[in-house]
Write a protein that holds these residues in place. Structure first.
Motif, PDB file in Angstrom:
ATOM      1  N   LYS A 225       0.795  -1.062   0.000  1.00  0.00           N
ATOM      2  CA  LYS A 225      -0.017   0.049   0.225  1.00  0.00           C
ATOM      3  C   LYS A 225       1.020   1.245  -0.036  1.00  0.00           C
ATOM      4  O   LYS A 225       1.749   1.334   0.705  1.00  0.00           O
ATOM      5  CB  LYS A 225      -0.901   0.064   1.262  1.00  0.00           C
ATOM      6  N   GLY A 229      -2.467   4.339  -3.720  1.00  0.00           N
ATOM      7  CA  GLY A 229      -3.146   3.004  -4.083  1.00  0.00           C
ATOM      8  C   GLY A 229      -1.881   2.030  -3.785  1.00  0.00           C
ATOM      9  O   GLY A 229      -0.852   2.386  -3.451  1.00  0.00           O
ATOM     10  N   SER A 334       0.911  -0.647 -11.063  1.00  0.00           N
ATOM     11  CA  SER A 334      -0.397  -0.453 -10.125  1.00  0.00           C
ATOM     12  C   SER A 334      -1.071  -1.768  -9.661  1.00  0.00           C
ATOM     13  O   SER A 334      -1.107  -2.650 -10.558  1.00  0.00           O
ATOM     14  CB  SER A 334      -1.379   0.324 -11.328  1.00  0.00           C
ATOM     15  N   ILE A 344      -7.206   0.638  -3.627  1.00  0.00           N
ATOM     16  CA  ILE A 344      -6.753   1.485  -2.279  1.00  0.00           C
ATOM     17  C   ILE A 344      -7.262   0.909  -1.218  1.00  0.00           C
ATOM     18  O   ILE A 344      -6.615   1.479  -0.132  1.00  0.00           O
ATOM     19  CB  ILE A 344      -7.375   3.054  -2.580  1.00  0.00           C
ATOM     20  N   ARG A 370      -8.052   7.616  -5.155  1.00  0.00           N
ATOM     21  CA  ARG A 370      -6.806   6.831  -5.537  1.00  0.00           C
ATOM     22  C   ARG A 370      -6.136   7.769  -6.568  1.00  0.00           C
ATOM     23  O   ARG A 370      -6.739   8.766  -7.261  1.00  0.00           O
ATOM     24  CB  ARG A 370      -7.317   5.509  -6.194  1.00  0.00           C
TER      25      ARG A 370
END
Ligand code: ZN
Ligand code: ZN
Ligand code: FE
Length: 763
Positions: A225, A229, A334, A344, A370
């Motif tokens: 984390k 995000g 991502s 997120i 996010r």
């Protein structure tokens, strides 16, 4: 004494811009003390207002320092200084901000950890030694943790943490660099990290971040984390791990971004110019596209068939602690599956990333909005955004004129939205491709969120002309608000005009993959004469069929067949092209049937498709895994230079129509002669450059226009952008390009907003 009295003056200083949550008031407080200035600073709705009293020379120096030495994150748009009556102030005070009156629209973006905090982070004697959430007024999360304005702790996700005594005293002390730092925290009062396995079992460890590093070294996939995000993380040197990540993420070939601890590590695998270095170290910490070094120690799976790596430096304290464990580079991509929005929420991450991540490094500071990493490339002397997101959003594009409040809903792919207010256009962070439910709800949520934190209530909604876009559907569903639909390529050009603060008319070269035309065909190789409120077409590629419609985007070989059929007719089958020879005859037959019988084969003038088609003819690839892949590989393949061009022509009717047949014939001739694809690619690029600069010359003669704006996703092609800009400038054109917003559809909402605003004021 009298001389001194005469020298003693009072002034009112007003400054507008980004001055909240960026360490501005402690800076002013310390400045006032340095020059023995008395008075007061207060927040206003658009910035700050100061009353200052002191000796003239000191006041002058104070005012100079005020604008020249202000904190790195502050952005002052204008300052006024006027004489003021004496108030006989005894000290310098910071007035409390209160109520609606002080709601400012300019909120700071998220900021990479600063030098001062980094020093403390690695200082064993500091109370925040290796505390992964260290921050101050000059750095830390902003946009992603704000739920409402004003930017005060109760309106952020830090509201769940009560500051300990020591943190509170830093927060209250105007001389401290954590004065009013809303996310201020420490190990005893703030957020913390926890490590879990894929079955949500908590891993017992004294040092979750060190443990995470060890797991990555062993080849595991970690979900971590971050600021905007989750990232999926593997060791970039570990082939098997990178390959496993590709398989699990269903991402076959699209390049992964990497993160390295510092420049020394980056230089092991990529070249870095001084401009690129500055960009890497900027507080926005974007992903910067850097030329690969060959050979290099990173896995070939990181960015296959690409001459570039997407590289970023750490931007949170957590990244620094993690990377400080002797990694050359980590893949940081991502945390999502293909084109879904980045995860997120902790629960959401476990659910959506299950099956991808082996372990999860989680923390308990919520992300409210996010925000993906931004992507920038240095081309033709400027920053070119491929994605403008974390670090840049929500700083506005500063407009030339005040506009009404507009909501622009953007396009379908690479969607962003735009809200305007006064002289500001707020382009949202990257939202993504609006083709799944998750992205669509993120889109709607972002609009509501931005309306709230920017205090905007739009009077117009703008959207694309395309009837089937979800963003169009959304715009149409809003009641009681004027709707303006905007042609896609017009919006591209006006977004370029807006960021360059120019009015029309200009010659606009709008080059991209697809956009709905006013005649219902699919445009994309357009030369338009554009003003803010209107446009007309001056030139375009001649239409060819797109067999299978959207399928032809995913399968460039279909476009190759279409261009070949257009150039040679049914006889194209006899051509000596390896790509055709390798193809099943029945598949080609089907495409020809579709073309001749006009089955699901809309017309297109897209230049993106032409690049795709040529790439397929050269045998680069028949199918793509992501939009623009074939065109990108065609660019990457091109030989350094070529003076030679293929024949080209145009037909003058109501506008200039440019048939693709002569160019395709030239390409095929070279293929049949066995010329290297690198040479053909380079020659093809040069042909497009010369062709459109000639057309601009003709249009200048007819219309007297000598300003050219370049926009559309195809201008992410560095060869094309650099070459066209140079040749036009050599021919005395004034050329405008993008350096604030993306040339691709990620920038289109800005153009939509400006066009809608222009149409409102003109009606
Ligand atoms: Zn800091
Ligand atoms: Zn504390
Ligand atoms: Fe576009």
């Amino acid at each position: 004494m009298t001389a001194m009295k005469e020298n003693y003056i009072a002034r009112r200083l007003e400054a507008n811009g980004v001055v909240q949550g960026v360490g501005f008031r402690p800076f002013v407080y310390q400045l006032a003390n340095r020059y023995s200035i008395k008075g007061e600073i207060a927040n206003t709705s658009s910035g700050v207002s100061l009353h200052i009293e002191g000796i003239k020379a000191d006041i002058d120096q104070f005012c100079r320092d005020f604008s020249e030495k202000c904190p790195p994150l502050a952005h002052i748009t204008d300052i006024t200084i006027r004489p003021a009556p004496f108030e006989k102030c005894q000290e310098f005070l910071i007035a409390k901000s209160k109520g609606k009156q002080f709601r400012t629209t300019l909120i700071s973006p998220d900021v990479a950890v600063c030098e001062d905090c980094l020093q403390e982070l690695f200082d064993q004697d500091d109370r925040r030694y290796k505390y992964p959430f260290i921050n101050c007024t000059n750095c830390g999360p902003r946009y992603t943790i704000i739920d409402d304005i004003p930017y005060d702790r109760p309106n952020t996700s830090m509201k769940h943490f009560n500051m300990c005594e020591m943190c509170q005293s830093e927060y209250n002390d105007p001389a401290n660099r954590r004065f009013h730092a809303q996310p201020n925290a420490c190990r005893s009062c703030g957020p913390y990290v926890t490590l879990y396995d894929s079955r949500k079992n908590r891993i017992e460890t004294d040092d979750p971040i060190k443990q995470t590093g060890m797991l990555i070294k062993e080849g595991y996939i970690l979900a971590i984390k971050g600021l905007g995000g989750y990232h999926l993380v593997v060791d970039a040197e570990n082939d098997a791990a990178v390959r496993r990540l590709r398989e699990r993420k269903h991402r076959e070939e699209k390049p992964f971004a990497v993160m390295s601890y510092d420049l020394d590590h980056v230089k092991k695998y990529a070249d870095v110019s001084s401009e690129e270095k500055a960009l890497l170290f900027s507080f926005q910490r974007p992903i910067v596209l850097l030329k690969k070094k060959e050979p290099n120690p990173l896995s070939n799976e990181v960015a296959p068939k690409n001459r570039y790596f997407g590289v970023m430096l750490p931007y949170t304290p957590l990244h620094y602690i993690l990377l400080n464990q002797d990694f050359c580079a980590l893949v940081m991509t991502s945390g999502n599956i293909s084109e879904e929005p980045i995860a997120i929420d902790n629960g959401e991450a476990f659910e959506r990333l299950s099956g991808i991540a082996d372990y999860y490094l989680v923390h308990n500071r919520d992300i409210y909005l996010r925000s993906d990493d931004s992507i920038v490339r240095m081309t033709a002397g400027s920053n070119r955004y491929i994605r403008r997101s974390r670090g840049y959003v929500p700083l506005p594009i500063f407009l030339k004129k005040t506009v009404p409040q507009v909501l622009a809903c953007g396009a379908e792919l690479k969607n962003t939205v735009c809200l305007t207010k006064e002289k500001n256009a707020f382009l949202s962070q990257h939202i993504g491709d609006l083709e799944n439910l998750e992205t669509y709800s993120f889109f709607k949520m972002t609009i509501e969120h931005m309306k709230r934190i920017l205090d905007i209530d739009p009077v117009i909604v703008a959207c694309d002309l395309h009837p089937d876009y979800l963003s169009t559907e959304y715009a149409k569903s809003l009641a009681g608000i004027q709707l303006i639909q905007v042609q896609h390529h017009h919006a591209h050009i006006v977004s370029c005009m807006a960021e360059n603060r120019i009015d029309g008319p200009v010659i606009g070269l709008s080059f991209d993959g697809t956009g709905y035309g006013t005649d219902g065909n699919i445009w994309g190789g357009e030369v338009i004469i554009a003003e803010k409120n209107t446009f007309f077409r001056a030139a375009a590629l001649s239409y060819v069929p797109m067999p299978g419609s959207a399928t032809a985007i995913k399968e460039p070989w279909r476009m190759a067949v279409s261009y070949l059929y257009d150039a040679f007719g049914p006889a194209f089958d006899d051509l000596d092209i390896p790509m055709l020879k390798a193809m099943e005859q029945s598949k080609i037959e089907t495409i020809i049937q579709m073309i001749t019988k006009k089955i699901n084969s809309p017309n297109t003038s897209s230049i993106g498709r032409l690049f795709d088609g040529v790439a397929a003819i050269l045998g680069i690839r028949n199918n793509v895994n992501f939009e623009g892949q074939a065109a990108m590989e065609l660019e990457m393949l091109a030989a350094e230079e070529s003076a030679d061009v293929y024949d080209y022509e145009w037909i003058e009717e109501d506008m200039f129509k440019v048939p693709t047949a002569p160019i395709i014939k030239g390409v095929v001739c070279d293929v049949e002669m066995g010329i290297e694809p690198a040479i053909i690619s380079s020659k093809f690029h040069m042909t497009i450059i010369r062709l459109f600069s000639d057309l601009c010359g003709l249009i200048r003669e007819k219309k007297g226009l000598s300003r050219v704006a370049l926009s559309g996703g195809v201008f992410q092609n560095s060869l094309l952008l650099t070459g066209l800009k140079k040749i036009l400038e050599d021919n005395q054109f004034k050329v405008f390009t993008h350096s604030c917003v993306p040339a691709n559809d990620g920038g289109i909402a800005l153009g939509q907003a400006i066009i809608a605003a222009a149409n409102l004021t003109h009606s």
